[in-house]
Write a protein that holds these residues in place. Structure first.
Motif, PDB file in Angstrom:
ATOM      1  N   MET A 197       0.543  -0.927  -0.559  1.00  0.00           N
ATOM      2  CA  MET A 197      -0.384  -0.142  -0.030  1.00  0.00           C
ATOM      3  C   MET A 197       0.861   1.238  -0.276  1.00  0.00           C
ATOM      4  O   MET A 197       0.717   2.068  -0.933  1.00  0.00           O
ATOM      5  CB  MET A 197      -0.447  -0.015   0.940  1.00  0.00           C
ATOM      6  CG  MET A 197      -2.156  -0.517   0.700  1.00  0.00           C
ATOM      7  SD  MET A 197      -2.535  -0.974   2.695  1.00  0.00           S
ATOM      8  CE  MET A 197      -3.632   0.110   2.899  1.00  0.00           C
TER       9      MET A 197
ATOM     10  N   ASN B 266      -8.762  -5.619  -5.325  1.00  0.00           N
ATOM     11  CA  ASN B 266      -8.929  -4.997  -3.648  1.00  0.00           C
ATOM     12  C   ASN B 266      -8.303  -4.374  -2.926  1.00  0.00           C
ATOM     13  O   ASN B 266      -8.566  -3.284  -2.053  1.00  0.00           O
ATOM     14  CB  ASN B 266      -9.190  -6.490  -2.906  1.00  0.00           C
ATOM     15  CG  ASN B 266     -10.002  -6.563  -2.254  1.00  0.00           C
ATOM     16  OD1 ASN B 266     -10.537  -5.431  -1.822  1.00  0.00           O
ATOM     17  ND2 ASN B 266      -9.616  -7.160  -0.899  1.00  0.00           N
TER      18      ASN B 266
ATOM     19  N   ARG C 290     -19.544  -3.910  -4.917  1.00  0.00           N
ATOM     20  CA  ARG C 290     -18.582  -5.791  -5.406  1.00  0.00           C
ATOM     21  C   ARG C 290     -18.623  -6.428  -3.659  1.00  0.00           C
ATOM     22  O   ARG C 290     -18.950  -7.487  -4.236  1.00  0.00           O
ATOM     23  CB  ARG C 290     -16.709  -4.952  -4.742  1.00  0.00           C
ATOM     24  CG  ARG C 290     -15.707  -6.282  -5.341  1.00  0.00           C
ATOM     25  CD  ARG C 290     -14.316  -5.582  -4.629  1.00  0.00           C
ATOM     26  NE  ARG C 290     -14.470  -6.937  -3.363  1.00  0.00           N
ATOM     27  CZ  ARG C 290     -13.869  -7.673  -3.425  1.00  0.00           C
ATOM     28  NH1 ARG C 290     -12.906  -8.092  -4.898  1.00  0.00           N
ATOM     29  NH2 ARG C 290     -13.554  -9.021  -2.710  1.00  0.00           N
ATOM     30  N   ASN C 291     -18.568  -5.871  -2.496  1.00  0.00           N
ATOM     31  CA  ASN C 291     -19.497  -6.644  -1.846  1.00  0.00           C
ATOM     32  C   ASN C 291     -20.798  -7.593  -1.598  1.00  0.00           C
ATOM     33  O   ASN C 291     -20.961  -8.409  -1.518  1.00  0.00           O
ATOM     34  CB  ASN C 291     -19.457  -5.968  -0.330  1.00  0.00           C
ATOM     35  CG  ASN C 291     -18.310  -5.123   0.263  1.00  0.00           C
ATOM     36  OD1 ASN C 291     -17.041  -5.866  -0.086  1.00  0.00           O
ATOM     37  ND2 ASN C 291     -17.945  -5.063   1.462  1.00  0.00           N
TER      38      ASN C 291
ATOM     39  N   GLY D  83      -7.434 -12.656  -0.057  1.00  0.00           N
ATOM     40  CA  GLY D  83      -7.647 -12.148  -0.820  1.00  0.00           C
ATOM     41  C   GLY D  83      -9.627 -11.614  -0.487  1.00  0.00           C
ATOM     42  O   GLY D  83     -10.461 -11.472  -2.078  1.00  0.00           O
TER      43      GLY D  83
ATOM     44  N   ASP E  10      -7.688  -0.235  -1.200  1.00  0.00           N
ATOM     45  CA  ASP E  10      -7.754  -0.253   0.008  1.00  0.00           C
ATOM     46  C   ASP E  10      -7.017   0.637  -0.422  1.00  0.00           C
ATOM     47  O   ASP E  10      -7.117   1.515   1.023  1.00  0.00           O
ATOM     48  CB  ASP E  10      -6.948  -1.382   0.865  1.00  0.00           C
ATOM     49  CG  ASP E  10      -7.767  -2.061   0.815  1.00  0.00           C
ATOM     50  OD1 ASP E  10      -8.679  -2.412   1.449  1.00  0.00           O
ATOM     51  OD2 ASP E  10      -7.383  -3.411   1.017  1.00  0.00           O
TER      52      ASP E  10
ATOM     53  N   ILE F 107     -13.315 -10.815   1.081  1.00  0.00           N
ATOM     54  CA  ILE F 107     -13.669 -10.209   2.419  1.00  0.00           C
ATOM     55  C   ILE F 107     -14.424 -10.147   3.097  1.00  0.00           C
ATOM     56  O   ILE F 107     -15.378 -11.275   2.796  1.00  0.00           O
ATOM     57  CB  ILE F 107     -14.362  -8.527   1.873  1.00  0.00           C
ATOM     58  CG1 ILE F 107     -14.125  -9.264   0.331  1.00  0.00           C
ATOM     59  CG2 ILE F 107     -12.815  -7.464   1.448  1.00  0.00           C
ATOM     60  CD1 ILE F 107     -15.129  -7.789  -0.602  1.00  0.00           C
TER      61      ILE F 107
ATOM     62  N   VAL G 217     -20.493  -9.875  -4.365  1.00  0.00           N
ATOM     63  CA  VAL G 217     -19.205 -11.430  -3.735  1.00  0.00           C
ATOM     64  C   VAL G 217     -20.794 -12.046  -2.562  1.00  0.00           C
ATOM     65  O   VAL G 217     -20.893 -13.297  -3.418  1.00  0.00           O
ATOM     66  CB  VAL G 217     -18.475 -11.032  -2.847  1.00  0.00           C
ATOM     67  CG1 VAL G 217     -17.872 -12.510  -2.159  1.00  0.00           C
ATOM     68  CG2 VAL G 217     -17.065 -10.345  -3.477  1.00  0.00           C
TER      69      VAL G 217
ATOM     70  N   SER H 254      -8.556  -9.804  -9.582  1.00  0.00           N
ATOM     71  CA  SER H 254      -9.527  -9.154  -7.607  1.00  0.00           C
ATOM     72  C   SER H 254      -8.819  -9.550  -6.536  1.00  0.00           C
ATOM     73  O   SER H 254      -8.991  -8.224  -6.161  1.00  0.00           O
ATOM     74  CB  SER H 254     -10.404 -10.756  -7.855  1.00  0.00           C
ATOM     75  OG  SER H 254     -10.663 -10.448  -6.116  1.00  0.00           O
TER      76      SER H 254
END
Lengths: 344, 301
Positions: free
Chosen positions: A16, B136, B182-183, A342, B140, A344, B186, B132
């Motif tokens: 990051m 992601n 996205r959440n 990977g 972030d 969430i 999924v 993906s």
């Protein structure tokens, strides 16, 4: 297991930070003007100076080389020179960041102290009047623009009643030597004779900005704690405990609280992003000498190296805070460690 | 199964109605949310018809009436219901016109964000593996930069101005939006009925349009209201910081900033735009909250 998790977090953290550096570096090309000027902050360079600078910033090399030299300069603390003041940006940031951090930390502390108990109360009296009252309160708090709240408080408390000062960190009467940058700590460490007077004065200056800054995070924490608590209270083990005849306070303090507060830890870490955003506005209104006000001033002055430096410092801090909260959360809550990567 | 039958026989009539009908019934029973909806509609009408409804022009100056207090004050004048500012402009007209800028533009911003966010979010949700994971992580990073700071950086790139603000806010809101969509995708993808669709030989487009989308669009509306309230707050905050709408544009945040110097002399010029802002955000939040509760209630049946 724990070590592996922390290792993975650290890799993510470096990734990051690397991306953030790429973004910051690319800004010197995206901003209007010459990339050399934007990178170094030196304006009106003469010809032979320009040669030296090109050498130093490796502008005659390929992009990856330039980026690597950018990285090494960032790590050495050579962040270029501000257009506006002509002084090194890193020096500015070191001087200004503690002021913002101090304000943000007090605001965060206030929002934890008020937000979490309020959230627990709301969940404990779900659908009763305390819940409704707290809900109404959060809804109003959510909808108040931070700058308007600041102006209302200034109008009421400073201008009409004259109770509190409306700008700055401390009255000009007191001279406190700058050691850590945190005004309260500095006063404590200093050996001036008017220590107590200076301390109360600094507290008075702190009060309004802290109230303004903590309003929104408090509302977020109230909501989050309440929702998390309600979710836990729905679970079977709570129902079992209730069926055994435990009282409400026993149920909440001994059984539900620990599990409900776990996600809140993570949420507290996420608050830093909101806090810094709001701090920028709050600092402008209350003339607080922090990094937010400096960043906004840099935009007015089109001080591109300063904007880049500010972005880098603020975002690095937020990323660090978020990852730390994440790691803390997983240390307390083993379940989160086992999640597939990977996902969430 | 027995539990299901029992509830179904109790609420049989309710379950026969279409999901949207049920949602509206639950929403309607929440009076506070309904008030929010009316306020929302009123503001939308105000935003579209502002020039017709305003009694005076936005920048029409009345040199005989400078800094007049609102009409209920002893020194007020009934011609100017909410008073005038330092240039003799009618505050009411300016505020009504400001609705178009702050509220109308925020709706536009949120709509464009929705369009882009849903497309990108669905793409992110449907992709798998390395792609993906990279997406992601990039999300972030952008999420860790505060949205207002991101907007300010984009404004530094584009230069101040109302239209640039809109672009900046769209770009700043997008990561959050993509993440939420996205959440949702999924979550939906892991459900059994979608797996059944895959096994029946449906392609991605089919699964998306017939399986996932009908089940998530209501949640997208909730995300829309959330991003709308952020957009209103950000547009006005940038206007207030003099980075967004420039005077004499009658944007609420800009009006507030313009009159900051008269906070002692003419507090109403500072308080009134703030009250309107507050109501605009409150209405949006009320509708969003009401919708969320209604969705939860419908699910509970």
């Amino acid at each position: 297991m724990v070590l592996e998790y922390i290792f993975r977090r650290i890799i993510l953290l470096s990734f990051m930070l690397l991306l953030l550096c790429v973004f910051t570096f690319s800004l010197s090309y995206l901003f209007p003007g010459d990339p050399l000027t934007n990178l170094s902050g030196v304006q009106n360079v003469s010809l032979h100076e320009a040669d030296d600078l090109v050498q130093k910033y490796k502008l005659d090399h390929s992009m990856p080389t330039q980026f690597l030299s950018f990285l090494s300069r960032v790590s050495e603390g050579d962040w270029g020179i501000s257009f506006a003041s002509g002084e090194p940006i890193f020096k500015h940031i070191v001087a200004l960041f503690p002021a913002t951090l101090e304000l943000a930390l007090y605001a965060l502390l206030a929002s934890i102290v008020f937000g979490i108990p309020a959230g627990i109360t709301a969940a404990a009296y779900h659908k009763n009047w305390p819940d409704k009252l707290i809900n109404l309160f959060t809804l109003l708090g959510y909808s108040t623009p931070v700058f308007w709240l600041a102006l209302l408080l200034i109008m009421g408390l400073c201008l009409q009643l004259g109770l509190l000062p409306m700008s700055g960190r401390i009255s000009l009467l007191y001279e406190i030597p700058d050691k850590t940058g945190f005004i309260l700590v500095d006063i404590f460490l200093s050996d001036v004779s008017y220590k107590i007077n200076a301390f109360t004065d600094a507290l008075k200056h702190l009060l309004l900005p802290t109230i303004v800054l903590s309003t929104y995070p408090t509302m977020v924490l109230i909501r989050f704690t309440r929702d998390s608590m309600l979710e836990v209270l729905e679970q079977n083990y709570i129902k079992t405990a209730r069926a055994k005849g435990l009282s409400r306070s026993q149920l909440i303090f001994h059984h539900a609280l620990r599990n409900a507060l776990l996600p809140v830890i993570k949420q507290i870490g996420l608050q830093f992003s909101t806090l810094i955003t709001l701090a920028m506005i709050t600092e402008v209104i209350f003339s607080w000498p922090g990094i937010g006000r400096w960043l906004i001033d840099s935009i007015y002055q089109r001080d591109f190296p300063a904007i880049q430096g500010g972005l880098l410092a603020v975002s690095t801090f937020i990323i660090l805070a978020t990852v730390t909260a994440d790691v803390m959360h997983s240390l307390f809550d083993p379940i989160t460690r086992n999640q597939t990567h990977g996902k969430i | 199964m027995a539990k299901f039958n029992f509830i179904a026989s109790l609420n049989g009539e309710e379950l026969n109605k279409s999901p949207l009908r049920q949602l509206w019934r639950h929403f309607k029973s929440n009076h506070v949310a309904l008030v929010g909806l009316w306020l929302f509609i009123a503001l939308t009408i105000l935003a579209t018809l502002a020039p017709v409804l305003a009694p005076y022009g936005v920048n029409q100056q009345h040199s005989d009436a400078l800094l007049l207090p609102p009409s209920w004050d002893d020194a007020g004048d009934v011609r100017f219901i909410l008073g005038t500012d330092d240039l003799g402009r009618d505050v009411l007209s300016r505020l009504i016109n400001g609705t178009t800028y702050t509220f109308g533009l925020a709706i536009l911003t949120a709509l464009i964000t929705t369009l882009l966010g849903v497309i990108l979010g669905v793409f992110a949700g449907m992709s798998k593996g390395v792609r993906s994971s990279i997406l992601n992580h990039i999300l972030d990073v952008t999420l860790s930069i505060p949205s207002l700071l991101l907007a300010i950086i984009i404004i530094a790139l584009l230069g101040p101005g109302l239209l640039n603000t809109v672009w900046a806010i769209i770009l700043a809101l997008l990561p959050q939006y993509i993440h939420s969509v996205r959440n949702l995708v999924v979550q939906e993808l892991s459900k059994d009925y979608i797996v059944a669709q895959w096994l029946d030989g449906a392609n991605s487009w089919h699964v998306l349009s017939r399986g996932i989308f009908p089940n998530i669009y209501e949640h997208i509306v909730v995300i829309f209201t959330m991003s709308l309230s952020t957009a209103i707050l950000d547009i006005s905050a940038l206007g207030f910081l003099k980075l967004g709408a420039q005077p004499p544009t009658a944007e609420w945040g800009a009006i507030l900033a313009e009159n900051l110097g008269f906070i002692y002399l003419a507090p109403w010029t500072v308080a009134l735009p703030g009250i309107l802002l507050f109501f605009a955000v409150l209405a949006t939040n009320l509708v969003g909250d009401g919708l969320r509760t209604a969705l939860k209630k419908r699910k509970a049946i």
